[in-house]
Write an enzyme that holds these catalytic residues in place. Sequence first.
Site, PDB file in Angstrom:
ATOM      1  CB  CYS A  90     -34.652  49.364  -4.075  1.00  0.00           C
ATOM      2  SG  CYS A  90     -32.980  49.251  -4.704  1.00  0.00           S
ATOM      3  CB  CYS A 131     -29.641  55.855  -1.709  1.00  0.00           C
ATOM      4  SG  CYS A 131     -30.803  55.036  -3.157  1.00  0.00           S
ATOM      5  CB  VAL A 160     -19.453  47.743   7.852  1.00  0.00           C
ATOM      6  CG1 VAL A 160     -20.753  48.105   8.386  1.00  0.00           C
ATOM      7  CG2 VAL A 160     -18.697  46.810   8.626  1.00  0.00           C
ATOM      8  N   GLY A 169     -26.126  42.080   2.455  1.00  0.00           N
ATOM      9  CA  GLY A 169     -25.891  42.477   3.823  1.00  0.00           C
ATOM     10  C   GLY A 169     -26.966  42.791   4.883  1.00  0.00           C
TER      11      GLY A 169
END
EC number: 2.8.1.13
Length: 358
Positions: A101, A193, A11, A125
């Site tokens: 990252c 992740c 989002v 974001g």
Amino acid sequence: MRVLAAMSGGVDSSVAAARMVDAGHDVVGVHLALSTAPGTLRTGSRGCCSKEDASDARRVADVLGIPFYVWDFAEKFQADVIDEFLSAYARGETPNPCVTCNQKIKFSALSAKAVALGFDAVATGHYARLSGGRLRRAVDKDKDQSYVLAVLSAEQLRHAAFPIGDTPKPQIREEAARRGLAVAEKPDSHDICFIPSGNTRAFLGERIGVRRGAVVDADGTVLAEHDGVHGFTIGQRKGLGIAGPGPDGRPRYVTAIDADTATVRVGEASDLDVREMLGRAVVFTSGTAPSGPFECAVQVRAHGETADAVAELVGDELVVRLRAPLRGVAPGQTLALYRRDPDGDEVLGSATIAGTSR
């Protein structure tokens, strides 16, 4: 302005891209494919970087009416993030792969490719703010991500944009819903992740292998054996393989890790207090190092508290003297430097913790 919107499929990056479109910029969406190996990255809505996330990002781009591409960064992600993560733990350090990252993938490799293709900025974001080239905390203190961006150089920040840093997360979700974006209620990702199980210790053990050593107390008495220093971090209390608390009944914690001898030392909570930190790989976000000692607030964890300190660049190392002891600081952690400001603390720079002293 030509803007490359990095779209994870969540989002936050979706609303960030939408805001850049609203601002009248020429926006192109891109999703980074970071692995092709089955089971390496999370799948579904619980994490990032999966095929499902790429599909979510593409659907958002369609709603926004912008071009969308998937770029393969898997090889570089493996070398610069995953392999370095493994190497750091093998050295007895505690790295933050999200910091790596951002520094080496999103705002280095991706940004360089974007600039080469004629883009002026990469929009993400992240919850942070840029004002006049200065990086500040986000309005939403609970979601603030300035810590994982503190490693960015002035040049990297020059090509960055953080469109949602001035808005609390609940309002971002509301905005996504108003825009008709299907990801409006998509859960946030919290774990690393590239560790699908969420079990960091098992992930490390499978890839680093066994190198047995001893768990000792402050006197050097062997309390237990272990299969590798990668299974421990400073401040750890559980999973030490020892029989309960110390003779005085107090809990015991990991206080030091020596990768050369494969020795893990345990002690009391007070043994975790440090008053001085030494940092390497120093970055100042302004591009200019202070000429002498300077007052600052330091943060050593992504959502940790800040502590007042005096820092000084000595050669190519940063010496940080704390006003009050800070507990559980581990080599390998990122040390972020801030200037306190009621309008939003300003990021001064960062370093990687190389050592501590009491």
